[in-house]
Structures are given as structure tokens and as C-alpha cells.
Design a protein around this motif. Structure first.
Motif, PDB file in Angstrom:
ATOM      1  N   LYS A 169       0.730  -1.171  -0.055  1.00  0.00           N
ATOM      2  CA  LYS A 169      -0.104   0.086  -0.053  1.00  0.00           C
ATOM      3  C   LYS A 169       0.898   1.169  -0.056  1.00  0.00           C
ATOM      4  O   LYS A 169       0.505   2.381  -0.590  1.00  0.00           O
ATOM      5  N   ALA A 170       1.986   1.018   0.669  1.00  0.00           N
ATOM      6  CA  ALA A 170       2.845   2.297   0.801  1.00  0.00           C
ATOM      7  C   ALA A 170       3.321   2.754  -0.413  1.00  0.00           C
ATOM      8  O   ALA A 170       3.394   3.967  -1.015  1.00  0.00           O
ATOM      9  N   GLN A 171       3.980   1.782  -1.195  1.00  0.00           N
ATOM     10  CA  GLN A 171       4.394   1.951  -2.654  1.00  0.00           C
ATOM     11  C   GLN A 171       3.283   2.721  -3.333  1.00  0.00           C
ATOM     12  O   GLN A 171       3.561   3.581  -4.204  1.00  0.00           O
ATOM     13  N   TYR A 172       2.182   1.992  -3.297  1.00  0.00           N
ATOM     14  CA  TYR A 172       1.240   2.410  -4.154  1.00  0.00           C
ATOM     15  C   TYR A 172       0.782   3.762  -3.947  1.00  0.00           C
ATOM     16  O   TYR A 172       0.402   4.776  -4.770  1.00  0.00           O
ATOM     17  N   ASP A 173       0.643   4.138  -2.479  1.00  0.00           N
ATOM     18  CA  ASP A 173       0.313   5.586  -2.358  1.00  0.00           C
ATOM     19  C   ASP A 173       1.456   6.411  -2.740  1.00  0.00           C
ATOM     20  O   ASP A 173       0.835   7.673  -3.398  1.00  0.00           O
ATOM     21  N   TYR A 286      19.738  16.141   0.553  1.00  0.00           N
ATOM     22  CA  TYR A 286      21.177  16.594   0.150  1.00  0.00           C
ATOM     23  C   TYR A 286      20.896  16.693  -1.629  1.00  0.00           C
ATOM     24  O   TYR A 286      22.009  17.292  -2.067  1.00  0.00           O
ATOM     25  N   VAL A 287      20.217  16.014  -2.326  1.00  0.00           N
ATOM     26  CA  VAL A 287      19.995  16.247  -3.564  1.00  0.00           C
ATOM     27  C   VAL A 287      19.725  17.586  -4.173  1.00  0.00           C
ATOM     28  O   VAL A 287      19.562  17.963  -5.327  1.00  0.00           O
ATOM     29  N   GLY A 288      19.109  18.191  -3.134  1.00  0.00           N
ATOM     30  CA  GLY A 288      18.923  19.549  -3.372  1.00  0.00           C
ATOM     31  C   GLY A 288      17.564  19.650  -4.393  1.00  0.00           C
ATOM     32  O   GLY A 288      17.037  20.972  -4.874  1.00  0.00           O
ATOM     33  N   LYS A 289      16.826  18.798  -4.495  1.00  0.00           N
ATOM     34  CA  LYS A 289      15.364  18.721  -5.212  1.00  0.00           C
ATOM     35  C   LYS A 289      14.328  18.388  -4.052  1.00  0.00           C
ATOM     36  O   LYS A 289      14.696  17.888  -3.150  1.00  0.00           O
ATOM     37  N   GLN A 290      13.064  18.588  -4.652  1.00  0.00           N
ATOM     38  CA  GLN A 290      12.106  17.908  -3.748  1.00  0.00           C
ATOM     39  C   GLN A 290      11.740  16.779  -4.192  1.00  0.00           C
ATOM     40  O   GLN A 290      11.711  16.423  -5.577  1.00  0.00           O
ATOM     41  N   MET A 291      11.317  15.754  -3.254  1.00  0.00           N
ATOM     42  CA  MET A 291      10.508  14.718  -3.873  1.00  0.00           C
ATOM     43  C   MET A 291       9.617  14.035  -2.797  1.00  0.00           C
ATOM     44  O   MET A 291       9.954  14.331  -1.497  1.00  0.00           O
ATOM     45  N   ASN A 292       8.736  13.204  -3.338  1.00  0.00           N
ATOM     46  CA  ASN A 292       8.162  12.520  -2.375  1.00  0.00           C
ATOM     47  C   ASN A 292       8.648  11.104  -1.645  1.00  0.00           C
ATOM     48  O   ASN A 292       9.437  10.605  -2.447  1.00  0.00           O
ATOM     49  N   THR A 293       8.304  10.733  -0.591  1.00  0.00           N
ATOM     50  CA  THR A 293       8.628   9.490  -0.312  1.00  0.00           C
ATOM     51  C   THR A 293       7.777   9.130   0.854  1.00  0.00           C
ATOM     52  O   THR A 293       7.040   9.652   1.612  1.00  0.00           O
ATOM     53  N   VAL A 294       7.944   7.490   1.138  1.00  0.00           N
ATOM     54  CA  VAL A 294       7.097   6.921   2.133  1.00  0.00           C
ATOM     55  C   VAL A 294       8.211   6.964   3.468  1.00  0.00           C
ATOM     56  O   VAL A 294       9.421   6.799   3.442  1.00  0.00           O
ATOM     57  N   LYS A 295       7.461   7.663   4.498  1.00  0.00           N
ATOM     58  CA  LYS A 295       8.480   7.821   5.854  1.00  0.00           C
ATOM     59  C   LYS A 295       7.827   6.800   6.555  1.00  0.00           C
ATOM     60  O   LYS A 295       6.861   6.447   7.107  1.00  0.00           O
ATOM     61  N   GLN A 296       8.794   5.764   6.913  1.00  0.00           N
ATOM     62  CA  GLN A 296       8.706   4.945   8.195  1.00  0.00           C
ATOM     63  C   GLN A 296       9.177   5.390   9.361  1.00  0.00           C
ATOM     64  O   GLN A 296      10.377   5.933   9.376  1.00  0.00           O
ATOM     65  N   ASP A 297       8.722   5.090  10.491  1.00  0.00           N
ATOM     66  CA  ASP A 297       9.255   5.422  11.738  1.00  0.00           C
ATOM     67  C   ASP A 297       9.885   4.389  12.450  1.00  0.00           C
ATOM     68  O   ASP A 297       9.360   3.679  13.244  1.00  0.00           O
ATOM     69  N   PHE A 298      11.200   4.451  11.873  1.00  0.00           N
ATOM     70  CA  PHE A 298      11.918   3.069  12.484  1.00  0.00           C
ATOM     71  C   PHE A 298      11.954   2.948  13.818  1.00  0.00           C
ATOM     72  O   PHE A 298      12.172   1.849  14.566  1.00  0.00           O
ATOM     73  N   TYR A 299      12.261   4.237  14.365  1.00  0.00           N
ATOM     74  CA  TYR A 299      12.419   3.964  15.850  1.00  0.00           C
ATOM     75  C   TYR A 299      10.910   3.365  16.502  1.00  0.00           C
ATOM     76  O   TYR A 299      11.320   2.496  17.453  1.00  0.00           O
TER      77      TYR A 299
END
Lengths: 337, 337
Positions: A169-173, A286-299
Motif C-alpha cells: 500500500k505504501a508503494q502504491y500511495d 541533499y540532492v537539492g530537489k524535492q521529492m515524495n517518499t514513504v516515511k517509516q518511523d523506524f524508531y
DNA sequence: CTGTTAGCGCGTTCAA
DNA sequence: TTGAACGCGCTAACAG
């Protein structure tokens, strides 16, 4: 060193009584309970976890098993967050924890691993970063000799729980959001959107569900999708993007690291197409561009994993746990600390 | 679980004999020694480290004490490398190791900390990332109750060793190289070079020596130097560079993270001056420019730290150890993995 | 409700 | 050169 004997003497009770108070046994009068507790406080007594582990069967000793070396250095952040969450939780729950690496188990068969853990009175294990090629460790889990919690590996049995986000689902989203942001282009008579999906290595347990998520989105949106294996490597993703990326509308990567590689390839080619990643590591910015990503709260995942392990060690049966994920957009400015 | 008793029975000797063989005691006939060893091998016996720790005084149990939370996430890499090196070495030397965070000790006084370690039969501690504000931990070290190895903290006593690189010289070296690369400008009648030095926080033990290194270089090369405190923060370094950096010839930062901040500030201002950092973390590369930095081998430092701790626990006296550093130039292309 | 006692697995005297 | 026996600090029956 002040021992349980000292406490008993100080409180004028028997050793076992102190032990019972310590473990909240029933059938202790409120009177003696407070007597013992004040003695404990006055002496600053801390139970010796080693002696306790030796004496009891359920030692409460657990291991964190991980494989940081196999990963690229840029992923250290993930393991550190795992460790932080796990160790914090272990401390909260009063569990003795040791950190182990896969490399220490190299060359051992299941029997040897079992002896190894037993020799340390370890009864529970949290495993981070296992892949399909770690078959001996998986065998060990299957024996049910230890309570186990697997991160991102969808296997459970009586003594084993798994915990992860819903990778499908995360990848889908995240892909959906990234692509729909790009819809205007589509409406300019651009035809079906062309997508490059850079997947992970097939030995990774998360690879297939993420790919599935992408595929079902592709079907739903009638995308023209090209799928390539980036092996979770920045370099591979970079090369794949150079090769296949120039005419794509969106590039979807199964990890942040690969997204960085893709992004940099696009910069080199001096074109810009939206890229999305997966994980939500800080590094991204640090790539200096914006992008979407799936954020996981590993902690938080690791924290829950230890809680779950504790549950298992108390005799509860294994189960599958899904944690929430979220979608974030990362900018350079955001990550300035 | 196969115990020492089983081995003794299998070999036809007494338990204590097995123990003696295990610990290479003298006065064991070659005959029984081999008899015992084959029994050990045949049974796949692994000594129970818990029982051993309980029974003996010198348990061989050690703790890794670190403070990853206080750092920015980008620094996780450093701690992970420390941990890898330390844990690997502990395994090699057959030491039981637990990983602890400063946060677990919060609110404890020296006596409480002492009890805490004693309760886990811990006799040796490696401490990573201590600052001058961790005074209680420093007090603990000073008591000499435990064998300690301090990373990057120049304190030793009978039971405490320190290990670090020569921060003074390292800072000198990297700044010198970066500035001399820039000499051509100087020769075009540019006058004394103008340098912005962004230092670390004053609570850091490494801050002063690095600053000293920079100062003595400034004197030697007759530089026009501006010194600002960046508190090891990327954001601060960025702001300081925006404020003071535009007219400088070279910007020297006391950490990679700050170097990134400085570099990005320069990019924003659309000027380019050489920047140098300190640490050699992989992250560096993502700014997309090249820069010099001091590379520390954290893995190796931690590995040595554990070796040193083992030495201390065997009764040797504390000392100061200097590890080598190197200078590297990092490019974007280099860090593609 | 409380105390006595027997181990947990191993290290270490001290006799033999 | 070897082995019997005690104790490390604690838990867990079992008695009382």
C-alpha cells in the motif's frame, strides 16, 4: 555490591520474600511489602540481572540481530534508529539486551546458533534487515526455539511475530501521489504516462510487495511502466535512469537511496522529472530537489518490536503487526537542522 | 543445553579440570587437555557466559556507552561505525558487550551509576561522544571503579585510557592543504588570505584542539582569520556563512555537517570558495561539490578502544593513544556506491 | 502469608 | 596433576 541478602537482612525478612516483592507476587502483606521497598530504597539496591538470568528460565535476556555491514553506509541511519528504539524499549521493559550482527553467526548451522544463544541465556530475538538469503537464520526462527520478532519479513509461527508497514500500500500511495501531481502533463494530450520503476533486490522481502503495489497502480491508472531491478543500489539506479529515464514522466524508486541515484542522473542529463523514494531518511534532502517518499518511523517500529517480543516471551502467540506509514515531501530547506 | 558438567562426564574428568582447560591454566597434562578439548568439540559445548560472569569477579562484561540522540541524524553513521568496530572486536576477544545510551543514566548520581553497572556485572566501559557537560559520567570515570576507554576525551588515570586522533594536527593539516590549494589567488596580489573558521561547540572536547590547530596555521601563514562558533550545527554554519562568508577566500569547518551547511550557503549566494570539513562521513558527497576533509576511521578507533579496554581489565594501567587520520578529497562521483 | 532450601552453570580454593 | 566442595546472587518449589 548490595545484594538481595542485604536487603532481606535490613528489612528483617527472608530472601525469598524480597524476591517476591521485587516481582510483584501476590500473597505478600502490604506491611512487609512496604518494609522491603523502603529497605530497597535505603540501600539503593539494584537486582543483579546476571544472577537473575542464571537462576530463572525466563531470563528476560534478548538479542538484537542485525546486518549493518551488508547495507551501504548511507543506510546506517535506519539501523541506528532501529537500535535506538529497540534499546530504549528494552530498558523501559527491564530487559537485558545485547546487539549482535549477522556476521557473528556466519558459518554456523542452526544447532550451533541455538547453542550460541543458549550460552548467553538469550530467549528472545529481534531481527532487523533479514533477506531471503539468510536462510540459516530463517531456519532458526522456524524451529521455534526462541521467541522472535521479524522486521519486514512476513513470517509468523507460535513463537514468532512479524512487524512492518504495508509495503504494498505504501508503494502504491507514494507512486500515486507523485504521478497524480503530474497529471496536468497528462491532460495536455500526453497519452498514458510513462513510468520507470526501479525495484529492489529480489532477495529483499519488501521487494515483491512494493512491486505489487506499483503494478496494481499501473493497472489502475493505465500507465506505461518499465520495471528494472536497481538492487537497492544508488549506482544501479543512476545507471538505469541514464539508460531508461530520459523519456519517462515519473521515476518511482523502491528506496530513497535509489531515488537519489535517479535524481542525480536526471540532473546530469539536465532534465527534470518527478522522482519518489521510500524510507524517509534524512539524507534525501541533499540532492537539492524535492521529492515524495514513504516515511517509516523506524524508531517506533523497533520499539513496538521489543514490546511484541516481550509479549511472546510471556507465552502469547505470534502474529502479524502492521504499522502506519506516512507520505512526506522532502525539500532541501526542510532538512537543515 | 550442554553444560560444563556434561563435558566433564564425557571426558571422564572433573568439572574443575574442564574449567582449567578452558582458561588455559598450567599444570594440566597434555593428555587430559586433549581429552577435554575433543569432548568440547564433540558436544559443541559453549561456555555459559552468564554463569561465568556470575561466578568470577572479572566477568569480561563490558558496556558501550554512547549518546546518539543528542547528535543530528546525519551523524548516525559515525555511531554506527563505532558500534560495528566495537562489537566486532568484543566478539573477537570473547567479551560480552551491551550497548547503553547516556539517556538511560539521566538523573543518576555517581553512586547510582556505579550500582547500575555493578548490577550487570559490568567491569569495563567504552564511552563514545562524551562532552564536557556530561559531568556525572566523568566523575564516574574518575572514581576508577571501572576500567574505561574514552573516545576523543583527553583524560587518563590508572584505570582509564583515552583514544583519539590528533585533532590539533588534523585540523591544521586539512586547513593547510585547502588553503594552499588556493594559493594562486594569493599570488595575484590578493593580500593575506581571509579565512572563516566555523568551530564546534565549546562543550565538545575536540573543539579546543581543532581551534588551536587552526590558530597556529593562521599564525604561520599570516591569515586574516574570523572565528565563529557553529555549534556543530549545519544550520548555524549555513547562517554564519551567509553572514560572514561572502568575502572570504576559504571556509574551514570543524565538522563535515557544518561544511555542508557552509557549502550550501555559498551555493545559495552563487559564489564559490573552497570549504573543508572534518570527519569524512559519506554524506558529504551529496552537496555535489568537492571538498577536503579529515577522514577518521571510526570503526578502527572503536576496535582499538575495545582492545585497550581488555588490556585495562587485565590490570594494565591507563594511557593515551593517538590514532592516525588521513586527508581525503570527496567528490560526488566518489560516493556513488 | 513467610521462611527454608535446592539448584542455575561456572570459577576457585584446598586436599588428595 | 586432579577432583570435591563451596559460593556467586537469585528464583522457585515446598514447608511451615
Amino acid at each position: 555490591m548490595v545484594s538481595i541478602r542485604d536487603v532481606a537482612k535490613h528489612a528483617g525478612v527472608a530472601i525469598s520474600t524480597v524476591s517476591k516483592v521485587l516481582h510483584n507476587y501476590p500473597n505478600i502483606s502490604e506491611d512487609t511489602r512496604t518494609k522491603v521497598n523502603t529497605a530497597i530504597r535505603e540501600l539503593g539496591y539494584i537486582p543483579n540481572s546476571i544472577a537473575s538470568a542464571l537462576s530463572s528460565k525466563n531470563s528476560g535476556r534478548i538479542a538484537f540481530l542485525m546486518d549493518p555491514k551488508r547495507q551501504t553506509q548511507a543506510i546506517d541511519q535506519v539501523f541506528m534508529q532501529y537500535l535506538l528504539g529497540a534499546i530504549d524499549c528494552a530498558k523501559e521493559m527491564d530487559l537485558d539486551a545485547v546487539t549482535l550482527f549477522f556476521s557473528m553467526l556466519e558459518g554456523m548451522d542452526v544447532a550451533a546458533m541455538t547453542r550460541y544463544f543458549l550460552a548467553q541465556n538469550i530467549t528472545g530475538i529481534v531481527i532487523f534487515g533479514m533477506t531471503k538469503s539468510d536462510s540459516t537464520i530463517m531456519e532458526l526462527v522456524e524451529t521455534g526455539a526462541f521467541s522472535c520478532v521479524l522486521i519486514d519479513v512476513p513470517y509468523t509461527n507460535e513463537k514468532t511475530s512479524s512487524i512492518s508497514i504495508d509495503h504494498r500500500k505504501a508503494q502504491y500511495d507514494v507512486a500515486r501521489e507523485t504521478i497524480l501531481d503530474n497529471i496536468p502533463k497528462l491532460e495536455k494530450g500526453h497519452g498514458p504516462q510513462k513510468i520507470l520503476y526501479i525495484s529492489g533486490n529480489e532477495t529483499g522481502y519488501v521487494t515483491a510487495p512494493r512491486l505489487e503495489g506499483m503494478k496494481s497502480l499501473a493497472e489502475e491508472l493505465k500507465l506505461d511502466i518499465t520495471i528494472e531491478n536497481g538492487h537497492f543500489s544508488e549506482k544501479n539506479a543512476r545507471e538505469l535512469t541514464l539508460k531508461y529515464g530520459s523519456d519517462k514522466d515519473v521515476i518511482v524508486c523502491a528506496s530513497d537511496l535509489m531515488a537519489i541515484g535517479a535524481m542525480n542522473a536526471l540532473i546530469d542529463m539536465d532534465v527534470f522529472h518527478p522522482v519518489c523514494g521510500f524510507d524517509g531518511i534524512t539524507l534525501m534532502g541533499y540532492v537539492g530537489k524535492q521529492m515524495n517518499t514513504v516515511k517509516q518511523d523506524f524508531y517506533s517500529i523497533a520499539h513496538h518490536a521489543v514490546e511484541e517480543l516481550s509479549r511472546l516471551m510471556q507465552g502469547e502467540t505470534g502474529r502479524e503487526i502492521l504499522m502506519p506509514h506516512s507520505l512526506v515531501r522532502m525539500y532541501y530547506k526542510d532538512i537543515i537542522i
